[in-house]
Enzyme design. Structure first.
Site, mmCIF file in Angstrom:
data_model
loop_
_atom_site.group_PDB
_atom_site.id
_atom_site.type_symbol
_atom_site.label_atom_id
_atom_site.label_comp_id
_atom_site.label_asym_id
_atom_site.label_seq_id
_atom_site.Cartn_x
_atom_site.Cartn_y
_atom_site.Cartn_z
ATOM 1 N N GLU A 1 0.987 -1.218 0.000
ATOM 2 C CA GLU A 1 -0.054 -0.091 0.183
ATOM 3 C C GLU A 1 0.917 1.209 0.033
ATOM 4 O O GLU A 1 0.622 2.243 -0.453
ATOM 5 C CB GLU A 1 -1.311 0.083 1.259
ATOM 6 C CG GLU A 1 -1.948 1.108 1.148
ATOM 7 C CD GLU A 1 -2.785 1.205 2.679
ATOM 8 O OE1 GLU A 1 -2.468 0.414 3.246
ATOM 9 O OE2 GLU A 1 -3.702 1.905 2.571
ATOM 10 N N CYS B 1 -2.522 -0.166 13.176
ATOM 11 C CA CYS B 1 -2.672 -1.663 13.755
ATOM 12 C C CYS B 1 -2.924 -1.524 15.248
ATOM 13 O O CYS B 1 -3.483 -2.368 16.004
ATOM 14 C CB CYS B 1 -1.466 -2.668 13.769
ATOM 15 S SG CYS B 1 -0.006 -1.913 13.611
ATOM 16 N N LYS C 1 -7.945 -3.543 22.285
ATOM 17 C CA LYS C 1 -8.608 -4.645 21.234
ATOM 18 C C LYS C 1 -9.470 -5.217 21.547
ATOM 19 O O LYS C 1 -10.079 -5.945 20.868
ATOM 20 C CB LYS C 1 -7.263 -5.838 21.481
ATOM 21 C CG LYS C 1 -5.799 -5.365 20.738
ATOM 22 C CD LYS C 1 -5.845 -5.439 19.453
ATOM 23 C CE LYS C 1 -4.545 -4.978 18.714
ATOM 24 N NZ LYS C 1 -4.661 -4.579 17.195
ATOM 25 N N CYS D 1 3.338 -2.175 22.246
ATOM 26 C CA CYS D 1 2.349 -2.962 22.829
ATOM 27 C C CYS D 1 3.089 -3.368 24.161
ATOM 28 O O CYS D 1 2.339 -4.064 24.910
ATOM 29 C CB CYS D 1 2.060 -4.175 21.926
ATOM 30 S SG CYS D 1 1.040 -3.433 20.543
#
Ligand code: HC1
Length: 589
Positions: A283, A307, A366, A523
């Site tokens: 992309e 993400c 999430k 994360c």
């Protein structure tokens, strides 16, 4: 150096330290509640009071700098009695139904009450007199005001680390409370669900919404095929919940534990992290081509990673006019979910409605991401339940597994293979590094020009980092990139995302690609990671992530054989029709 004494013992302490730090250096623990290494000093709980000889008041150790000649007493009778009273007062205002609290066993107030042996109730019990609310509307976070000790760590976290200010202080005196804009539910304010408040809360006032029983029920149901995926950062955090040192790598033991818990298939989010690189890298190159060759002015550059669901919620709230900068890629968690109920179901000859898809994430956002309406492209809810690293530890403890005795086991096949590039997704800068390793090689046919593939300029803990890679002698198809300096930026912690987005907004940012992660450290410092999480612990988890990468045979996403098979058998090509349907989405205002 300053010469002082602590509890009668002379010591030398560097200038600029607080009494709390000085005592800590000497191995003396002074209790704290409102203090957290991530946050500015508030000095409002007074639990850390100490006596300075010659002064007729007690001082908060966290907020008092050491001075030459100070004689500090951290454990005098006056100090002990005062601390005890403070703890008793906090308990009088606290719902101390500890046995029914989610934080039972890991609560800082409970620990202090135990240490100071608070066994009597000298103060009036205030909790039943007040009308406390429990906000359970968010799919990620539960806020229970009856457990709040008003230390304001959550408020400072939301403001200082995240720049979101979803939580605030309202009213004064005994009516003072931590609340939101117009006391609305967390679901209805600018909260990004990042869970940093949960991770910084000393008690059970802010906890994740847990789905432990739902997952046990799915496992116990013989008609359900329960698949689990594990995020990159869980493997360097889980050990802490089970008594190991920060920075312990437990990948193989975690897989073994998941199998013992009864999951039918134990697979890896890292597999779709590699896949994300294929889709997102393609992309980015497509956008660059449109911008540089076709001079298409509608192309949005810089492109931003997509993400981190806390980051997505943040840009939706704060910069809705810039959503087109986001990559259209779903997160690896959601790509995984969409593939489990299509590609995996077909390959394993399973009915998708009989699959329960569980993910283990270092993240509370999430949970929200999995619940979003955009995330049903398989025809079902793509990910059914999201558990945090902490919840997985609870499952392991409930099952009575001795984690240390488990022999490491490999992930199951089809969606269990991954590369080092995927593992480093768990650390800030990791997605960028993984993307550069692959994109540079696609464009030039050569490996990225950094020793051992370690793109060190993108690593580290600086809140905003910049790096660039010059493209030289590209392959024919990419000739338009010859000599182009690919400019990148990395931001972690939403307060830093704001800095970068403000420069995008003002047109000053000349980057091509930006990695945004909602949580400090990426994360590995997520809101679902073990408590405590602080700068030293994040550093150790990051070292563990990079070591894991360096020891893997495959370290570039495009080399993942299972991702190659997925393209051969199912997706055909990056950004192809199937990918477009299952792996991409568009966030709208
Ligand atoms: Fe993350 Fe990601 S790296 S967002 O930090 O892109 O949570 O670990 O799972 O989805 O892969 C989180 C971690 C995680 C996704 C991946």
């Amino acid at each position: 150096k300053l010469n002082i004494s602590i509890n009668g013992f002379p010591v030398e302490i560097a200038k600029g330290k607080t009494i709390l730090e000085a005592a800590d250096e000497q191995g003396i623990k002074i209790p704290t509640l409102c203090y957290h290494k991530d946050l500015c000093v508030a000095g409002n709980c007074r639990v850390c009071v100490v006596e300075v000889v010659g002064q007729n008041r007690l001082s908060a150790a966290c907020a008092t700098p050491v001075e030459e000649g100070m004689e500090i007493l951290t454990n005098s009778l006056k100090v002990r009695n005062s601390r005890k009273h403070i703890i008793e007062l906090l308990l009088a205002e606290h719902n101390a139904d500890c046995t029914k609290c989610y934080r039972n066993g890991n609560c800082e107030l409970q620990e202090l009450a135990s240490e100071y042996k608070i066994m009597t109730q000298d103060f009036l019990e205030l909790v039943p007199l007040k009308n406390y609310t429990i906000d359970m509307f968010s799919p990620s976070i539960i806020k229970d005001d009856s457990k709040c000790i008003r230390c304001q760590r959550c408020v400072r976290t939301c403001a200082e680390l995240q720049g979101v200010n979803a939580l605030t202080v309202a009213h004064k005196g005994d009516k003072m409370k931590i609340t939101t804009f117009f006391e609305k539910a967390m679901r209805d304010v600018v909260c990004t669900n990042c869970g940093q408040c949960v991770n910084h809360c000393p008690t059970g006032a802010l906890v994740e919404k847990n789905y432990i029983e739902e997952v046990w029920e799915a496992i116990a149901n013989p008609n359900k095929h329960v698949v689990v995926q594990t995020a990159p950062a869980v493997r360097v955090g889980l050990g802490e919940e089970l008594g190991l040192e920060p920075g312990s790598r437990v990948t193989g033991q975690m897989v073994a534990a998941l199998k013992r818990l009864g999951f039918d298939s134990v697979l890896d989010t890292d597999f779709t992290a590699d896949l994300t690189i294929m889709e997102e890298g393609t992309e980015l190159l497509t956008r660059l081509k449109k911008a540089l060759v076709d001079k298409d002015e509608s192309v949005s550059l810089p492109m931003a990673t997509s993400c981190s669901p806390g980051w997505i919620k943040y840009i939706e709230h704060m910069y809705p006019e810039h959503l087109e900068h986001l990559s259209t890629c779903k997160s690896p968690q959601q790509m995984f979910g969409a593939l489990v109920k299509t590609y995996y179901a077909k390959a394993r000859n399973l009915e998708p409605e009989n699959i329960v898809s569980v993910s283990i994430m270092p993240c509370t956002a999430k949970k929200f991401e999995a619940y979003r309406p955009e995330m049903h492209d398989s025809g079902y809810r793509d990910v059914d339940y999201v558990l945090t690293t902490r919840e997985l530890a609870i499952l392991i403890k409930q099952a009575g597994l001795d984690f240390n005795k488990l022999k490491p086991v490999k992930y199951d096949r089809l969606m269990g293979e991954s590369t080092g590039a995927a593992v480093i997704f768990g650390a800030t800068g990791g997605v960028m590094e993984a993307a550069l390793r692959t994109a540079y090689e696609i464009v030039t046919g050569r490996e990225v020009p950094f020793k051992n593939l370690d793109i060190t300029p993108v690593r580290g803990m600086e809140g905003v980092r910049e790096a660039s890679v010059k493209i030289e002698n590209p392959l024919k198809e990419w000739a338009f990139l010859d000599g182009v300096e690919l400019k990148c930026a990395i931001a972690h912690g939403l307060v830093n995302a704001k800095t970068v987005m403000d420069s995008v907004k003002s047109g000053k940012a000349d980057y091509h690609f930006i990695e945004f992660m909602a949580c400090p450290g990426g994360c590995l410092g997520g809101g679902g990671q073990p408590i405590p999480t602080n700068p030293e612990i994040r550093k150790k988890r990051a070292e563990a992530i990079y070591t894991e990468d360096s020891e893997l045979a495959l370290r570039k996403s495009h080399e993942n054989p299972e991702v190659q098979k997925l393209y051969r058998d199912f997706l055909k090509e990056p950004l192809g029709e199937v990918s477009h349907h299952l792996l991409h989405t568009k966030y709208t205002k």
